[in-house]
Design a protein around this motif. Structure first.
Motif, PDB file in Angstrom:
ATOM      1  N   GLN A 310       9.789  15.677   5.301  1.00 56.06           N
ATOM      2  CA  GLN A 310      10.972  15.971   6.105  1.00 56.06           C
ATOM      3  C   GLN A 310      11.915  14.766   6.157  1.00 56.06           C
ATOM      4  OE1 GLN A 310      11.771  19.004   7.285  1.00 56.06           O
ATOM      5  NE2 GLN A 310       9.899  19.705   6.241  1.00 56.06           N
ATOM      6  N   GLN A 311      11.337  13.564   6.188  1.00 52.54           N
ATOM      7  CA  GLN A 311      12.156  12.350   6.195  1.00 52.54           C
ATOM      8  C   GLN A 311      12.895  12.183   4.869  1.00 52.54           C
ATOM      9  OE1 GLN A 311       9.608   9.093   7.310  1.00 52.54           O
ATOM     10  NE2 GLN A 311       9.561   9.674   9.470  1.00 52.54           N
ATOM     11  N   LEU A 312      12.228  12.494   3.752  1.00 50.42           N
ATOM     12  CA  LEU A 312      12.883  12.404   2.445  1.00 50.42           C
ATOM     13  C   LEU A 312      14.031  13.410   2.338  1.00 50.42           C
ATOM     14  CD1 LEU A 312       9.795  11.954   0.077  1.00 50.42           C
ATOM     15  CD2 LEU A 312      11.533  10.236   0.619  1.00 50.42           C
ATOM     16  N   LYS A 313      13.823  14.619   2.863  1.00 57.53           N
ATOM     17  CA  LYS A 313      14.894  15.622   2.862  1.00 57.53           C
ATOM     18  C   LYS A 313      16.071  15.156   3.723  1.00 57.53           C
ATOM     19  CE  LYS A 313      11.948  19.668   2.000  1.00 57.53           C
ATOM     20  NZ  LYS A 313      11.420  20.933   2.551  1.00 57.53           N
ATOM     21  N   ALA A 314      15.753  14.538   4.854  1.00 58.89           N
ATOM     22  CA  ALA A 314      16.814  14.012   5.722  1.00 58.89           C
ATOM     23  C   ALA A 314      17.622  12.936   4.998  1.00 58.89           C
ATOM     24  CB  ALA A 314      16.211  13.440   7.003  1.00 58.89           C
ATOM     25  N   ASN A 315      16.946  12.153   4.155  1.00 58.68           N
ATOM     26  CA  ASN A 315      17.611  11.103   3.375  1.00 58.68           C
ATOM     27  C   ASN A 315      18.649  11.705   2.433  1.00 58.68           C
ATOM     28  OD1 ASN A 315      18.092   8.480   2.533  1.00 58.68           O
ATOM     29  ND2 ASN A 315      16.440   8.487   1.030  1.00 58.68           N
ATOM     30  N   VAL A 316      18.335  12.841   1.806  1.00 58.18           N
ATOM     31  CA  VAL A 316      19.274  13.511   0.908  1.00 58.18           C
ATOM     32  C   VAL A 316      20.498  14.010   1.677  1.00 58.18           C
ATOM     33  CG1 VAL A 316      19.599  15.463  -0.657  1.00 58.18           C
ATOM     34  CG2 VAL A 316      17.449  14.172  -0.704  1.00 58.18           C
ATOM     35  N   VAL A 317      20.256  14.708   2.778  1.00 57.26           N
ATOM     36  CA  VAL A 317      21.353  15.255   3.588  1.00 57.26           C
ATOM     37  C   VAL A 317      22.252  14.132   4.110  1.00 57.26           C
ATOM     38  CG1 VAL A 317      21.915  16.556   5.685  1.00 57.26           C
ATOM     39  CG2 VAL A 317      20.003  17.275   4.238  1.00 57.26           C
ATOM     40  N   LEU A 318      21.637  13.033   4.525  1.00 52.39           N
ATOM     41  CA  LEU A 318      22.397  11.906   5.065  1.00 52.39           C
ATOM     42  C   LEU A 318      23.393  11.368   4.046  1.00 52.39           C
ATOM     43  CD1 LEU A 318      22.910   9.737   7.236  1.00 52.39           C
ATOM     44  CD2 LEU A 318      20.994   8.446   6.269  1.00 52.39           C
ATOM     45  N   ASN A 319      22.976  11.257   2.783  1.00 57.37           N
ATOM     46  CA  ASN A 319      23.853  10.684   1.772  1.00 57.37           C
ATOM     47  C   ASN A 319      24.989  11.619   1.387  1.00 57.37           C
ATOM     48  OD1 ASN A 319      22.802   7.942   0.884  1.00 57.37           O
ATOM     49  ND2 ASN A 319      20.929   9.142   0.852  1.00 57.37           N
ATOM     50  N   VAL A 381      23.061  12.594  16.135  1.00 61.25           N
ATOM     51  CA  VAL A 381      23.949  11.471  16.434  1.00 61.25           C
ATOM     52  C   VAL A 381      23.699  10.315  15.465  1.00 61.25           C
ATOM     53  CG1 VAL A 381      24.758   9.883  18.214  1.00 61.25           C
ATOM     54  CG2 VAL A 381      24.033  12.163  18.846  1.00 61.25           C
ATOM     55  N   MET A 382      22.436  10.133  15.023  1.00 60.48           N
ATOM     56  CA  MET A 382      22.149   9.130  13.989  1.00 60.48           C
ATOM     57  C   MET A 382      22.946   9.429  12.724  1.00 60.48           C
ATOM     58  SD  MET A 382      18.011   8.680  14.237  1.00 60.48           S
ATOM     59  CE  MET A 382      17.191   7.987  15.697  1.00 60.48           C
ATOM     60  N   PHE A 383      22.980  10.704  12.338  1.00 59.57           N
ATOM     61  CA  PHE A 383      23.731  11.093  11.154  1.00 59.57           C
ATOM     62  C   PHE A 383      25.227  10.898  11.367  1.00 59.57           C
ATOM     63  CE2 PHE A 383      21.075  13.672   8.026  1.00 59.57           C
ATOM     64  CZ  PHE A 383      19.898  13.024   8.375  1.00 59.57           C
ATOM     65  N   LEU A 384      25.715  11.253  12.544  1.00 60.78           N
ATOM     66  CA  LEU A 384      27.129  11.040  12.843  1.00 60.78           C
ATOM     67  C   LEU A 384      27.491   9.565  12.727  1.00 60.78           C
ATOM     68  CD1 LEU A 384      27.726  13.376  15.924  1.00 60.78           C
ATOM     69  CD2 LEU A 384      28.687  13.648  13.631  1.00 60.78           C
ATOM     70  N   PHE A 385      26.627   8.704  13.249  1.00 60.58           N
ATOM     71  CA  PHE A 385      26.883   7.263  13.195  1.00 60.58           C
ATOM     72  C   PHE A 385      27.055   6.787  11.761  1.00 60.58           C
ATOM     73  CE2 PHE A 385      25.262   3.026  12.393  1.00 60.58           C
ATOM     74  CZ  PHE A 385      26.086   2.263  13.193  1.00 60.58           C
ATOM     75  N   GLN A 386      26.124   7.187  10.873  1.00 59.31           N
ATOM     76  CA  GLN A 386      26.220   6.746   9.483  1.00 59.31           C
ATOM     77  C   GLN A 386      27.505   7.241   8.828  1.00 59.31           C
ATOM     78  OE1 GLN A 386      23.921   4.138   9.430  1.00 59.31           O
ATOM     79  NE2 GLN A 386      23.846   4.738   7.289  1.00 59.31           N
TER      80      GLN A 386
END
Length: 521
Positions: A310-319, A381-386
């Motif tokens: 799930q963390q790896l998938k979050a990494n893709v979405v974040l970028n 909010v973490m994603f918004l910050f980035q």
């Protein structure tokens, strides 16, 4: 059609006639630093999550920080030499050698057998990336026409997320492999950007400003025409750009301004330019993004998302999200200005960091009883910050410094900015996992406080550079423009005109006079 073009260096060029085609090639070539850096950050994000990597090196908090932060040792050493190298051998050859060194580091990193080999490889990789990145940033700022400079140079660092997205996808794909190739293959792919850069280099011209400074006047005029007017050397805009360059560099030489690094601190104006121009490096580093750039896994742990897939998938979405925000920020910098874009980004980041800190505290106080809405709200909010970080700092990191600094200190000044960035990053990337482990949510509050100070410094000291050529920006600091032609943008928009024949005659006399003076000496 390609036209063989003299470059004043050992590296030849066959340049396309179309200015638009050339502009695309310029961005592809100079993306090596940001794409390699973005790939590196996202890859390490993924590797720090993978058991096959952490177990192979038997990592703890300290060695995880060392493995991750070691790239910034090379990144801090590279700028010491990068400015001088780019000034002496040319912008394109400096990019070439930086790319070659980066490739060497990638190969050693892929073959690493222990922590020591991995760290040495990453130091070499960081050194090569710094050399090619600094030369690339200076090269783009000096070569792109002013009307496209915000996009051309801003997109240089936006490619950070192109590299990051590829790394996130690759580490997600190899994450379930039960071998060391789960982390070695993503490492090997990191070299693709440097290889692409080396392939593109023969099809772009040398910086016209470097060529004029080295007195390759005809080559410089052709380079200006290729990047501004489809190779038409009699185009009024190209003539004006070339005249500004010749006049300004001639003024610098007559004033006794040299290419020595000491020029950065020699006069009050130079010191002011250096301090303002180098500020994006440390400002962007201490803004708070390092947590999610390199330690997304521990950050998500604090929010209750602990499954590594799930963390790896979050990494893709974040970028994907950050790339979209960076492109939006580049547009804002182009049409709204550099300073307002930076202030907007800082204000949004401060708000997000305080919210993240508060939500993370609530989770830490009662992790077993935390609701899903609290967990997902924290991650959102973490994603918004980035994304908000990416609006300003991704495009401005390489766009703003070379605009602020004049030719004599441009390469060395950008090197100082890069050194400050890497020096701060070396410290912060190393201590971040330790800080998260010991003080948790308080790290976000600390970063929010820093960002308030940064916003104040930007509001007071930064100057706006939108819509001006590099030579026209001199007037902001020197109080006078060192060329008698109208501003380029006014000519382009039809608000001013020049007598092309008269300007050409003036240029011929000026260059001939300088040559006669040199012969007399």
């Amino acid at each position: 059609m390609l036209k063989k073009t003299q470059t004043g260096t050992w590296l030849p060029a066959w340049v396309p006639e179309s200015t638009i085609t050339l502009s695309v090639l310029l961005m592809l070539c100079a993306m090596v630093q940001s794409a390699t850096g973005g790939y590196d950050g996202s890859m390490l994000n993924g590797l720090n999550i993978l058991p096959s990597y952490t177990d192979y090196f038997n990592l703890n908090a300290a060695t995880t920080g060392l493995n991750t932060a070691s790239v910034f040792i090379g990144g801090a050493l590279g700028p010491i030499f990068s400015g001088v190298i780019a000034d002496r051998i040319g912008r394109r050859p400096a990019i070439f050698w930086g790319s070659v060194i980066t490739l060497l580091g990638v190969l050693l990193q892929t073959a690493a057998q222990n922590i020591a080999m991995f760290v040495v490889a990453r130091i070499i990789l960081g050194f090569g990336s710094a050399l090619s990145g600094i030369a690339g940033g200076v090269y783009l700022s000096e070569t792109f026409p002013s009307r496209w400079r915000a996009w051309g140079v801003g997109m240089l660092n936006n490619f950070y997320y192109v590299g990051a997205l590829l790394a996130a996808g690759i580490t997600l794909g190899t994450g379930t492999w039960n071998s060391t190739w789960a982390w070695r293959l993503p490492s090997l792919f990191q070299g693709i950007f440097s290889l692409l850069c080396i392939i593109v280099l023969p099809f772009i011209p040398e910086s016209p400003r470097w060529l004029v400074h080295e007195e390759f006047f005809e080559e410089a005029r052709i380079s200006v025409a290729q990047t501004n007017s489809n190779g038409n050397i009699s185009d009024p805009v190209s003539i004006a750009v070339y005249k500004e360059i010749v006049d300004t560099l001639d003024w610098e030489k007559k004033e006794g301004i040299t290419m020595s690094p000491l020029e950065m601190i020699k006069t009050p104006v130079s010191r002011k330019r250096l301090l303002i121009g180098m500020s994006p490096g440390p400002f962007s580093c201490i803004a708070g993004n390092i947590i999610a750039s390199y330690y997304l896994g521990p950050e998500l742990d604090t929010a209750g998302i602990t499954d590594f897939i799930q963390q790896l998938k979050a990494n893709v979405v974040l970028n994907v999200w950050c790339l979209a925000c960076a492109i939006t920020g580049t547009h804002l910098a182009a049409v709204w200005g550099r300073k307002p874009t930076a202030l907007l980004s800082e204000g949004l980041m401060v708000t997000c960091l305080f919210i993240i800190g508060g939500l993370s505290k609530m989770y830490a106080d009662n992790p077993t009883g935390a609701s899903k809405s609290l967990v997902y709200g924290d991650v959102a909010v973490m994603f918004l910050f980035q994304g908000f970080y990416s609006i300003a700092w991704t495009p401005l990191l390489y766009l703003y410094p070379p605009e602020i600094m004049n030719y004599s200190i441009r390469a060395n000044g950008l090197a100082v900015s890069s050194f400050a960035l890497n020096a701060f990053a070396l410290v912060f990337v190393f201590i971040m996992p330790i800080g998260l482990a010991n003080i948790g949510w308080r790290m976000y509050m600390v970063n929010a406080s820093w960002d308030i100070v940064i916003a104040g410094l930007i509001a007071v000291f930064w100057v706006e550079t939108k819509g001006k050529t590099l030579e026209e920006i001199d007037a902001i600091f020197e109080g006078v423009k060192h060329s008698d032609v109208p501003d380029v943008e006014a000519i382009r928009l039809g608000k001013a005109q020049i007598d092309v024949g008269a300007v050409e005659t003036e240029l011929e006399n000026e260059i001939a006079g300088d040559n006669d003076k040199m012969k007399g000496e």
